[in-house]
Scaffold this motif. Sequence first.
Motif, PDB file in Angstrom:
ATOM      1  N   TYR A 317      27.214  34.343  60.440  1.00  0.00           N
ATOM      2  CA  TYR A 317      28.045  35.345  60.722  1.00  0.00           C
ATOM      3  C   TYR A 317      27.949  35.899  62.240  1.00  0.00           C
ATOM      4  CZ  TYR A 317      28.134  36.528  55.593  1.00  0.00           C
ATOM      5  OH  TYR A 317      27.998  36.255  54.211  1.00  0.00           O
ATOM      6  N   ASP A 318      29.298  36.192  62.808  1.00  0.00           N
ATOM      7  CA  ASP A 318      29.323  36.315  64.080  1.00  0.00           C
ATOM      8  C   ASP A 318      28.373  37.473  64.627  1.00  0.00           C
ATOM      9  OD1 ASP A 318      30.797  34.030  64.663  1.00  0.00           O
ATOM     10  OD2 ASP A 318      32.692  34.948  64.654  1.00  0.00           O
ATOM     11  N   SER A 319      28.548  38.601  63.587  1.00  0.00           N
ATOM     12  CA  SER A 319      27.700  39.683  63.996  1.00  0.00           C
ATOM     13  C   SER A 319      27.289  40.445  62.688  1.00  0.00           C
ATOM     14  CB  SER A 319      29.019  40.716  64.516  1.00  0.00           C
ATOM     15  OG  SER A 319      29.726  41.164  63.469  1.00  0.00           O
ATOM     16  N   PHE A 320      26.375  41.286  62.959  1.00  0.00           N
ATOM     17  CA  PHE A 320      25.759  41.987  61.768  1.00  0.00           C
ATOM     18  C   PHE A 320      26.923  42.819  60.860  1.00  0.00           C
ATOM     19  CE2 PHE A 320      23.610  45.940  60.017  1.00  0.00           C
ATOM     20  CZ  PHE A 320      22.902  45.285  59.579  1.00  0.00           C
ATOM     21  N   ALA A 321      27.782  43.335  61.618  1.00  0.00           N
ATOM     22  CA  ALA A 321      28.936  44.012  60.889  1.00  0.00           C
ATOM     23  C   ALA A 321      29.665  43.061  59.938  1.00  0.00           C
ATOM     24  CB  ALA A 321      29.844  44.749  61.775  1.00  0.00           C
ATOM     25  N   GLU A 322      29.923  41.857  60.274  1.00  0.00           N
ATOM     26  CA  GLU A 322      30.500  41.076  59.481  1.00  0.00           C
ATOM     27  C   GLU A 322      29.703  40.491  58.253  1.00  0.00           C
ATOM     28  OE1 GLU A 322      31.958  37.008  60.537  1.00  0.00           O
ATOM     29  OE2 GLU A 322      33.166  37.772  62.270  1.00  0.00           O
ATOM     30  N   PHE A 323      28.403  40.281  58.635  1.00  0.00           N
ATOM     31  CA  PHE A 323      27.519  40.126  57.603  1.00  0.00           C
ATOM     32  C   PHE A 323      27.427  41.512  56.653  1.00  0.00           C
ATOM     33  CE2 PHE A 323      23.198  41.018  56.320  1.00  0.00           C
ATOM     34  CZ  PHE A 323      22.927  40.127  55.303  1.00  0.00           C
ATOM     35  N   GLN A 324      27.303  42.570  56.957  1.00  0.00           N
ATOM     36  CA  GLN A 324      27.238  43.555  56.099  1.00  0.00           C
ATOM     37  C   GLN A 324      28.315  43.860  55.425  1.00  0.00           C
ATOM     38  OE1 GLN A 324      24.235  44.635  55.583  1.00  0.00           O
ATOM     39  NE2 GLN A 324      24.147  46.609  56.280  1.00  0.00           N
ATOM     40  N   LEU A 325      29.530  43.870  55.971  1.00  0.00           N
ATOM     41  CA  LEU A 325      31.023  44.044  55.421  1.00  0.00           C
ATOM     42  C   LEU A 325      31.228  43.052  54.324  1.00  0.00           C
ATOM     43  CD1 LEU A 325      30.938  46.074  57.591  1.00  0.00           C
ATOM     44  CD2 LEU A 325      33.074  46.892  56.747  1.00  0.00           C
ATOM     45  N   ALA A 326      30.780  41.919  54.479  1.00  0.00           N
ATOM     46  CA  ALA A 326      31.273  40.776  53.414  1.00  0.00           C
ATOM     47  C   ALA A 326      30.878  41.153  52.168  1.00  0.00           C
ATOM     48  CB  ALA A 326      30.468  39.524  53.899  1.00  0.00           C
ATOM     49  N   THR A 332      35.843  43.419  55.523  1.00  0.00           N
ATOM     50  CA  THR A 332      35.876  42.861  56.480  1.00  0.00           C
ATOM     51  C   THR A 332      35.702  44.300  57.620  1.00  0.00           C
ATOM     52  OG1 THR A 332      37.900  43.170  57.114  1.00  0.00           O
ATOM     53  CG2 THR A 332      37.268  40.982  56.280  1.00  0.00           C
ATOM     54  N   PRO A 333      34.999  43.993  58.959  1.00  0.00           N
ATOM     55  CA  PRO A 333      34.912  45.079  59.962  1.00  0.00           C
ATOM     56  C   PRO A 333      36.291  45.553  60.259  1.00  0.00           C
ATOM     57  CG  PRO A 333      33.254  43.238  60.443  1.00  0.00           C
ATOM     58  CD  PRO A 333      34.253  42.863  59.343  1.00  0.00           C
ATOM     59  N   GLN A 334      37.185  44.690  60.276  1.00  0.00           N
ATOM     60  CA  GLN A 334      38.800  45.125  60.681  1.00  0.00           C
ATOM     61  C   GLN A 334      39.226  46.072  59.718  1.00  0.00           C
ATOM     62  OE1 GLN A 334      39.573  44.370  63.836  1.00  0.00           O
ATOM     63  NE2 GLN A 334      41.435  45.864  63.062  1.00  0.00           N
ATOM     64  N   ALA A 335      38.841  45.881  58.331  1.00  0.00           N
ATOM     65  CA  ALA A 335      39.571  46.790  57.192  1.00  0.00           C
ATOM     66  C   ALA A 335      38.806  48.123  57.568  1.00  0.00           C
ATOM     67  CB  ALA A 335      39.140  46.317  56.127  1.00  0.00           C
ATOM     68  N   ALA A 336      37.531  48.291  57.900  1.00  0.00           N
ATOM     69  CA  ALA A 336      36.926  49.628  58.120  1.00  0.00           C
ATOM     70  C   ALA A 336      37.590  50.183  59.492  1.00  0.00           C
ATOM     71  CB  ALA A 336      35.462  49.185  58.391  1.00  0.00           C
ATOM     72  N   ASP A 532      30.280  51.610  50.629  1.00  0.00           N
ATOM     73  CA  ASP A 532      31.305  52.014  50.692  1.00  0.00           C
ATOM     74  C   ASP A 532      32.017  52.734  49.289  1.00  0.00           C
ATOM     75  OD1 ASP A 532      32.095  49.641  50.070  1.00  0.00           O
ATOM     76  OD2 ASP A 532      33.115  49.248  51.876  1.00  0.00           O
ATOM     77  N   PHE A 533      31.253  52.172  48.205  1.00  0.00           N
ATOM     78  CA  PHE A 533      31.754  52.821  46.933  1.00  0.00           C
ATOM     79  C   PHE A 533      30.845  53.922  46.371  1.00  0.00           C
ATOM     80  CE2 PHE A 533      32.185  52.564  42.419  1.00  0.00           C
ATOM     81  CZ  PHE A 533      33.169  52.682  41.931  1.00  0.00           C
ATOM     82  N   VAL A 534      29.507  54.084  46.808  1.00  0.00           N
ATOM     83  CA  VAL A 534      28.540  54.616  46.521  1.00  0.00           C
ATOM     84  C   VAL A 534      28.624  56.187  46.607  1.00  0.00           C
ATOM     85  CG1 VAL A 534      26.818  54.832  48.371  1.00  0.00           C
ATOM     86  CG2 VAL A 534      26.029  54.852  45.901  1.00  0.00           C
ATOM     87  N   GLU A 535      29.413  56.501  47.620  1.00  0.00           N
ATOM     88  CA  GLU A 535      29.849  57.861  47.899  1.00  0.00           C
ATOM     89  C   GLU A 535      30.961  58.364  47.088  1.00  0.00           C
ATOM     90  OE1 GLU A 535      27.835  60.017  49.726  1.00  0.00           O
ATOM     91  OE2 GLU A 535      26.754  57.903  50.249  1.00  0.00           O
TER      92      GLU A 535
END
Length: 717
Positions: A317-326, A332-336, A532-535
Amino acid sequence: MKAIWIYSSAATLALGAAGVTAPAHATEAQSETSDQSAAETAANPLLSESPLPFGAPQFDSLTPQHYAEAMERGMTENMAEVQRIANAETAPTFDNTIAAMEGTGNLLTQASLLFFNMASANTNDDIQEIQREFAPRLAAHNNAISLDPALFERVRTIYDQRDTLDLDAEQLRLVERYYTSFTRQGALLEGEARERFAEINERLATLSTLFSQNMINDTGQWTLLLDSEDDLAGLPDTLRAAAARAAADAGHEGQWMITLQRSSVEPFLQFSERRDLRRQAFEAWAARGDNDDAEDNNAIIAETLRLRTERSRLLGYDSFAEFQLADRMARTPQAARDLIERVWTPALARAEEERDAINSIRAAEGADDALAPWDWRYYAERVRQERFNLSQAELRPYFELDNMIAAQFYVAEQLFGLQFEERDDLPVYHPTVRVWEVKDSAGEHIGLFYGDYIARPNKRSGAWMSSYRQQDNLDGETTPIIVNVLSVSGGEPTLLSYNDAETLFHEFGHALHGLLSNVRYPTLSGTSVATDFVEFPAQIYEHWLLTPEVLSRFARHHETDEPMPQELVDRLMASRTFNQGFATVEFLASAFVDLDFHDLTSVPEDFDVGAFEEQTLARIGMPDEMVMRHRPPHFGHIFAGGYSAGYYAYLWSEILDADGFDAFTETGNVFDPATAERLYRFVYSGGNTRDWTEAYVGFRGREPSVEPLLRNRGFGD
Ligand SMILES: [Zn+2]
């Protein structure tokens, strides 16, 4: 194996100040076990099944050493179990590999769930020392499992054949979760990359522990002692009483003490007429973890970001955000980003209107200097009183803790037929902790629920839900044992702010997600869902607090038992969108900084955390009079908890809860049985057995819309 998923995502959910020290990914069992003295072993309550009803934890006899000993032995046992599965001669099948893995690690899971709860809720020097020792070792332990080539080969074989194995939906989901989790934990890596990956995981576990301990210690070090009427100017009686008790507890009888716990400092900032004292308190609060001393977290942040980025790149992954949001609902980070940007513009515009209202009060008072961050809460409270004639002090007498506990139970009874019976025969780790047995409408035992509500100096700030034992039906029925921890200022009686009452409902929504879980496999249990579902199950529960059905029964004056007068209810409802510009901007600024940090594709050795924070705030146009809700040096959600590149998730879930609660109001009945049944089936009982979008659509009948969120925050037209 269960341990891996439990710690990494699910076990603890935070609201407010901090995430949990969720360490634990894990390794090599140290083999120095166990011919320790047999007597010691016999005396350790964690090493045998609890004789208490429902296997309740034996809090009256547990010592820090017991946890250490049990985790030690648990790692050894767990490793032996996993080795047997990984190295079996038989061809891999779902039963002999995946289902078998689900049955491993029981002692380790049990001991560490209890231990890490204690480390957050009731810590001491011995516990902190054990925490520092075990966090990296558990990480190493988990690594050894998730990087075991033989085990992964078996998982991969089953995953590749999954469509031909005649698995049911839950089993299929489980196989996919195993494969995803293994690959995300580096199972496809080889050679040096593999070693480096493991090394990074262990170091990250240590960094997160240090971050969290610094936060607790730094928050506890600063106090503001008040000793005259002059110092107390503007403070309501409830706050004075709480401050007097805090001072007395600290050996300052006859004085008043303000601390950096949110429940103390925030009302102080709201009410104190002393601008000089507000400034002192605010500056200390905003500087937690950022004081260039032994508790400073900046170097820990820089190293954490560097290692997270490096680890993500090892995985492609390019970044940690990409990895996490996958592996989240957003994907994707862009969706967030699209979401928070959509809300940012109207929120900022609203915050500017709020600032103008405050400035006109200040101008009328003849103030000739600029509004400062330590002024905002104070003047917002003034505007609130002027506009709605509503003060938090006026509301508190109607939000008595015991009544609100009864209210949260009442809603669960109406929606899901649950019954709650207090048990005073079960031991607790602090005299203020309470326990209830939870039963379904047929009177069948469902689980135990612990409530630890009152603030203590050795408790982490904020509020959270956690599990002592998670539900599963793997080998007979394991019923859940769930805890809610809050930090409200205690009193006789304990009166809550409106926000505290909302937090109570929020955490209880998480608790129900754990209690109502009805799945076969531990890995898919309860709150083991995407960040992002757990809340969603927690935030939707908050909505019932303000329904007439609940307010009229439970928001009753603690002295007279009179219900809240209708005109006060009306003012409370009208004030709900008040200051939402501020609240939203404060929140979104933290969400932007979180995503910006974790979108980095490389982090230089001399990375300047403070300068980066300033850059982001400048880019988004953060008003000078406001400070983000959690500045990086004390942003436990993302540096010591499970919300890294995921703070946006609260807003993401709010789309779901705003739109989801409309499903009830549209029927004209906030307890509509058919809607409640779908909420139970697809959300509260379903754990991680379905894709998250599918779960929401199952409940709502369609995909979520963002409009109800904007409307609820008062940003509609
Ligand atoms: Zn939450």
